[in-house]
Write an enzyme that holds these catalytic residues in place. Structure first.
Site, PDB file in Angstrom:
ATOM      1  N   GLY A  18      39.986  30.695  34.439  1.00  0.00           N
ATOM      2  CA  GLY A  18      39.496  29.358  34.739  1.00  0.00           C
ATOM      3  C   GLY A  18      38.479  29.294  35.861  1.00  0.00           C
ATOM      4  O   GLY A  18      38.414  28.294  36.578  1.00  0.00           O
ATOM      5  N   SER A  19      37.633  30.329  36.009  1.00  0.00           N
ATOM      6  CA  SER A  19      36.634  30.237  37.080  1.00  0.00           C
ATOM      7  C   SER A  19      35.558  29.196  36.719  1.00  0.00           C
ATOM      8  O   SER A  19      35.051  28.500  37.602  1.00  0.00           O
ATOM      9  CB  SER A  19      36.008  31.599  37.383  1.00  0.00           C
ATOM     10  N   ASN A  20      35.229  29.076  35.443  1.00  0.00           N
ATOM     11  CA  ASN A  20      34.289  28.008  35.049  1.00  0.00           C
ATOM     12  C   ASN A  20      34.908  26.640  35.259  1.00  0.00           C
ATOM     13  O   ASN A  20      34.247  25.713  35.726  1.00  0.00           O
ATOM     14  CB  ASN A  20      33.882  28.174  33.580  1.00  0.00           C
ATOM     15  N   LEU A  92      40.180  30.819  23.893  1.00  0.00           N
ATOM     16  CA  LEU A  92      40.004  31.879  22.898  1.00  0.00           C
ATOM     17  C   LEU A  92      40.524  31.532  21.509  1.00  0.00           C
ATOM     18  O   LEU A  92      40.412  32.330  20.587  1.00  0.00           O
ATOM     19  CB  LEU A  92      40.673  33.172  23.399  1.00  0.00           C
ATOM     20  N   LYS A  93      41.099  30.370  21.356  1.00  0.00           N
ATOM     21  CA  LYS A  93      41.616  29.990  20.036  1.00  0.00           C
ATOM     22  C   LYS A  93      40.579  29.171  19.270  1.00  0.00           C
ATOM     23  O   LYS A  93      39.752  28.484  19.877  1.00  0.00           O
ATOM     24  CB  LYS A  93      42.894  29.145  20.196  1.00  0.00           C
ATOM     25  N   ASN A 109      31.096  24.289  24.495  1.00  0.00           N
ATOM     26  CA  ASN A 109      31.629  25.600  24.872  1.00  0.00           C
ATOM     27  C   ASN A 109      30.556  26.358  25.640  1.00  0.00           C
ATOM     28  O   ASN A 109      29.370  26.065  25.518  1.00  0.00           O
ATOM     29  CB  ASN A 109      31.995  26.375  23.591  1.00  0.00           C
ATOM     30  N   HIS A 111      29.241  30.379  26.160  1.00  0.00           N
ATOM     31  CA  HIS A 111      29.379  31.731  25.617  1.00  0.00           C
ATOM     32  C   HIS A 111      28.550  32.676  26.492  1.00  0.00           C
ATOM     33  O   HIS A 111      27.419  32.339  26.855  1.00  0.00           O
ATOM     34  CB  HIS A 111      28.888  31.758  24.168  1.00  0.00           C
ATOM     35  N   ASP A 152      30.741  29.714  17.746  1.00  0.00           N
ATOM     36  CA  ASP A 152      29.472  29.958  18.447  1.00  0.00           C
ATOM     37  C   ASP A 152      28.225  29.549  17.670  1.00  0.00           C
ATOM     38  O   ASP A 152      27.145  30.071  17.905  1.00  0.00           O
ATOM     39  CB  ASP A 152      29.335  31.451  18.825  1.00  0.00           C
ATOM     40  N   GLU A 181      26.889  31.392  34.739  1.00  0.00           N
ATOM     41  CA  GLU A 181      27.679  30.351  34.070  1.00  0.00           C
ATOM     42  C   GLU A 181      28.139  29.292  35.070  1.00  0.00           C
ATOM     43  O   GLU A 181      28.188  28.105  34.758  1.00  0.00           O
ATOM     44  CB  GLU A 181      28.918  30.964  33.405  1.00  0.00           C
TER      45      GLU A 181
HETATM   46  C1  GRF Z   1      33.368  33.147  30.379  1.00  0.00           C
HETATM   47  O1  GRF Z   1      32.641  34.328  30.410  1.00  0.00           O
HETATM   48  C2  GRF Z   1      32.902  32.296  29.236  1.00  0.00           C
HETATM   49  O2  GRF Z   1      31.560  32.474  28.920  1.00  0.00           O
HETATM   50  C3  GRF Z   1      33.744  32.765  28.099  1.00  0.00           C
HETATM   51  O3  GRF Z   1      34.992  33.074  28.664  1.00  0.00           O
HETATM   52  C4  GRF Z   1      34.836  33.394  30.041  1.00  0.00           C
HETATM   53  C5  GRF Z   1      35.766  32.502  30.802  1.00  0.00           C
HETATM   54  O4  GRF Z   1      35.901  32.859  32.147  1.00  0.00           O
HETATM   55  N1  GRF Z   1      33.775  31.787  27.058  1.00  0.00           N
HETATM   56  P1  GRF Z   1      36.702  31.932  33.159  1.00  0.00           P
HETATM   57  O5  GRF Z   1      38.115  31.792  32.601  1.00  0.00           O
HETATM   58  O6  GRF Z   1      36.002  30.630  33.238  1.00  0.00           O
HETATM   59  O7  GRF Z   1      36.687  32.682  34.434  1.00  0.00           O
END
Ligand code: GRF
Length: 203
Positions: A18-20, A92-93, A109, A111, A152, A181
């Site tokens: 969950g860093s994003n 991932l689902k 999303n 990617h 995607d 990102e």
């Molecule tokens: C990221 O690289 C994103 O592009 C991909 O999954 C990763 C998620 O990373 N879809 P985080 O959980 O947000 O750290």
């Protein structure tokens, strides 16, 4: 149609660290009253995910998606929180059609490659960066796109390029892309939320 909430009530779906997710929360918080989206729900298919730990730490509602293929259940979860925008961040689902149809244009999303290259089923995480390096690419990056019924393949909203350096490993490239990102995704969420708010107010 009734006007949506402002800021737009947003759900983040995440399977991993969950860093994003965190970058999005921090960026929107930093905008103060100008933020057009607010994360009100974090949902994960993994009860032990870092994303749900982050939800608890920040007093944001967290939910475990027990049956990710059950579209009706996911619609009910999102509806019950009056979600106007769905953000996938390392989820991932496969997202069931009931959800992608109901939130068409409002589900996005990110990617970790320059789509349409290096996307599709099975292309996630380290595998993407391995494939980029194996193909001898000199640039990679991140892509934010709408989510439709194919992995995607939804319309591209924004991309950020990064260089592939000589001697890059999948991990070093992944780290550079992830850093990109963290600025690209929050900004794009805000911009889309502004657009969605303006569209519905003038409709
Ligand atoms: C990221 O690289 C994103 O592009 C991909 O999954 C990763 C998620 O990373 N879809 P985080 O959980 O947000 O750290």
């Amino acid at each position: 149609m009734t006007a949506p909430d402002f800021p737009l009530r947003t759900a983040v779906l995440a399977s991993g660290g969950g860093s994003n997710l965190q970058a999005i929360i921090d960026y929107l918080d930093g905008l103060g009253p100008a933020r057009a989206a607010q994360v009100v729900l974090i949902a994960s298919d993994r009860a032990e995910s870092g994303a749900l730990t982050k939800a608890r730490a920040q007093h944001i509602e967290g939910a475990v998606i027990g049956a990710p293929a059950d579209g009706a259940a996911l619609v009910t979860l999102l509806e019950s929180h009056r979600i106007g925008l769905v953000v996938l961040a390392g989820y991932l689902k496969f997202v069931p059609h009931e959800v992608t149809r109901r939130w068409a244009g409002r589900i996005i999303n990110i990617h970790p490659s320059l789509l349409p290259k290096f996307g599709g089923a099975g292309m996630y995480g380290r595998r993407v960066h391995q494939a980029v390096i194996a193909a001898g690419e000199t640039e990679s990056g991140a892509t934010v796109h709408h989510v439709n019924e194919e992995f995607d393949r939804g319309e591209i909203i924004a991309r950020e390029r990064v260089r592939v350096e000589q001697g890059d490993s999948p991990d070093s490239l992944a780290a550079r892309v992830l850093a990109a990102e963290h600025t690209l995704y929050p900004r794009t969420v805000q911009e889309l939320a502004v657009k969605l708010s303006n569209t519905s107010h003038s409709a």
